[in-house]
Write a protein that holds these residues in place. Structure first.
Motif, mmCIF file in Angstrom:
data_model
loop_
_atom_site.group_PDB
_atom_site.id
_atom_site.type_symbol
_atom_site.label_atom_id
_atom_site.label_comp_id
_atom_site.label_asym_id
_atom_site.label_seq_id
_atom_site.Cartn_x
_atom_site.Cartn_y
_atom_site.Cartn_z
ATOM 1 N N ASP A 132 0.826 -1.211 0.000
ATOM 2 C CA ASP A 132 0.000 0.000 0.000
ATOM 3 C C ASP A 132 0.857 1.257 0.000
ATOM 4 O O ASP A 132 0.540 2.248 -0.669
ATOM 5 N N LEU A 133 1.925 1.217 0.769
ATOM 6 C CA LEU A 133 2.798 2.389 0.854
ATOM 7 C C LEU A 133 3.606 2.608 -0.423
ATOM 8 O O LEU A 133 4.052 3.721 -0.685
ATOM 9 N N SER A 134 3.778 1.562 -1.200
ATOM 10 C CA SER A 134 4.601 1.659 -2.412
ATOM 11 C C SER A 134 3.717 1.823 -3.641
ATOM 12 O O SER A 134 3.382 2.923 -4.038
ATOM 13 N N GLY A 135 3.318 0.699 -4.231
ATOM 14 C CA GLY A 135 2.528 0.754 -5.449
ATOM 15 C C GLY A 135 1.173 1.392 -5.272
ATOM 16 O O GLY A 135 0.613 1.944 -6.222
ATOM 17 N N GLY A 136 0.632 1.320 -4.064
ATOM 18 C CA GLY A 136 -0.677 1.915 -3.831
ATOM 19 C C GLY A 136 -0.730 3.392 -4.127
ATOM 20 O O GLY A 136 -1.758 3.933 -4.544
ATOM 21 N N GLN A 137 0.370 4.066 -3.950
ATOM 22 C CA GLN A 137 0.401 5.507 -4.219
ATOM 23 C C GLN A 137 0.316 5.791 -5.717
ATOM 24 O O GLN A 137 -0.245 6.803 -6.142
ATOM 25 N N VAL A 138 0.865 4.883 -6.516
ATOM 26 C CA VAL A 138 0.738 5.011 -7.967
ATOM 27 C C VAL A 138 -0.714 4.793 -8.372
ATOM 28 O O VAL A 138 -1.272 5.533 -9.181
ATOM 29 N N LEU A 139 -1.331 3.773 -7.795
ATOM 30 C CA LEU A 139 -2.719 3.463 -8.107
ATOM 31 C C LEU A 139 -3.651 4.600 -7.702
ATOM 32 O O LEU A 139 -4.659 4.847 -8.367
ATOM 33 N N LYS A 140 -3.340 5.270 -6.635
ATOM 34 C CA LYS A 140 -4.172 6.389 -6.184
ATOM 35 C C LYS A 140 -4.264 7.462 -7.256
ATOM 36 O O LYS A 140 -5.361 7.949 -7.584
ATOM 37 N N LYS A 141 -3.141 7.818 -7.822
ATOM 38 C CA LYS A 141 -3.122 8.863 -8.846
ATOM 39 C C LYS A 141 -3.862 8.424 -10.097
ATOM 40 O O LYS A 141 -4.597 9.205 -10.709
ATOM 41 N N ILE A 142 -3.666 7.161 -10.478
ATOM 42 C CA ILE A 142 -4.340 6.651 -11.669
ATOM 43 C C ILE A 142 -5.847 6.634 -11.464
ATOM 44 O O ILE A 142 -6.616 7.077 -12.330
ATOM 45 N N ALA A 143 -6.289 6.121 -10.308
ATOM 46 C CA ALA A 143 -7.719 6.032 -10.023
ATOM 47 C C ALA A 143 -8.362 7.409 -9.947
ATOM 48 O O ALA A 143 -9.463 7.619 -10.459
ATOM 49 N N GLN A 144 -7.686 8.343 -9.321
ATOM 50 C CA GLN A 144 -8.235 9.691 -9.188
ATOM 51 C C GLN A 144 -8.470 10.322 -10.554
ATOM 52 O O GLN A 144 -9.512 10.951 -10.794
#
Length: 286
Positions: A132-144
């Protein structure tokens, strides 16, 4: 060869990480090809998983096999997921969200090891939280961007770690605490196997459902399998029986007369693969 638990886990999960990294959905998501419905469904699955994980973490927070990596203020996600689900489903979200069979099996595993083999709990915590702390931050931007969610962060609380000011430094601290756990080599090997199992729980479910849909579409006719969705009230009963609780769920499926629409099943496949992919991207960046 290093005997540090964090390094052993990274090496042990390399192959399953590569499997998850090459799933079709992972490539599509990175292109921003995800629907709001899919995102809502995976958020619901994550809620069940983290509720179980954090219930067992609380059970073992003073146990020396887990206590050194107990960081509730920094890492726990259940409250954040509740916030996201309320945003997506409304105030009655608990009655609205479904729990697929695959998620239930993961939940059962978490409850079982939390009660019977707590030394393995660190494998699931490492796999989820550092991902979550790693790849999750990338996913956050994509999802937003893909879902046009508010810039103020509504619907994305899961990805927001207010208690972590510097993710890189925190992951270093977490790894050092993991490495300080008092475990013999035999126990470390069991933890490594459990980490791979956590990864495969998601990948195998995705592949099985994908195969089911593929067969159902032969000759242009959709075969509608028995519904596998369990409501919130069922998940709380099932974990009391450990990993062998499949018999009860089998009776539930046998007695069910409903049918899940083929299109809904396709959405579940994509949503569940997103769950596996979240871990995959995270492990790559660990």
């Amino acid at each position: 060869m290093s005997t540090d638990l964090s390094e052993l886990l990274k090496e042990a999960t390399k192959e399953v990480h590569e499997q998850a990294e090459n799933t079709p959905f992972m490539r599509n998501f990175q292109k921003g090809q995800v629907s709001l419905q899919e995102f809502k469904l995976v958020t619901a699955s994550l809620y069940f998983i983290y509720s179980a994980l954090e219930e067992e973490i609380e059970r073992n927070k003073n146990n020396p096999v887990y206590a050194p990596v107990y960081f509730p203020a920094e890492l726990h996600r259940t409250a954040a997921l509740e916030e996201d689900l309320k945003y997506f489903y409304g105030r009655n979200w608990r009655e609205e969200i479904p729990c697929p069979e695959a998620t239930r099996k993961y939940v059962e595993r978490l409850h079982y090891i939390g009660k019977k083999e707590p030394e393995l709990l660190v494998a699931h915590a490492y796999t989820r939280y550092l991902g979550d702390l790693s790849g999750g931050q990338v996913l956050k931007k994509i999802a937003q961007k893909a879902l046009q969610l508010p810039s103020t962060g509504e619907g994305l609380a899961f990805f927001t770690f207010d208690g972590v000011s510097n993710a890189t430094k925190f992951k270093q601290l977490y790894r050092s605490r993991m490495n300080a756990l008092e475990m013999d080599l035999a126990t470390k090997k069991r933890v490594m196997e459990e980490a791979k199992k956590a990864f495969l729980l998601n990948i195998q479910v995705f592949e099985a459902l994908q195969e089911l849909v593929s067969k159902g579409q032969e000759n242009g006719h959709a075969v509608q399998p028995k519904a596998e969705l369990l409501r919130t009230r069922n998940i709380n009963r099932s974990h009391e029986h450990g990993p062998a609780a499949g018999k009860e769920s089998e009776r539930t499926k046998t007695s069910s007369t409903g049918r899940a629409p083929a299109t809904s099943l396709v959405r579940w496949i994509v949503a569940l693969s997103f769950l596996a992919m979240t871990v995959a991207v995270g492990l790559f960046a660990m």
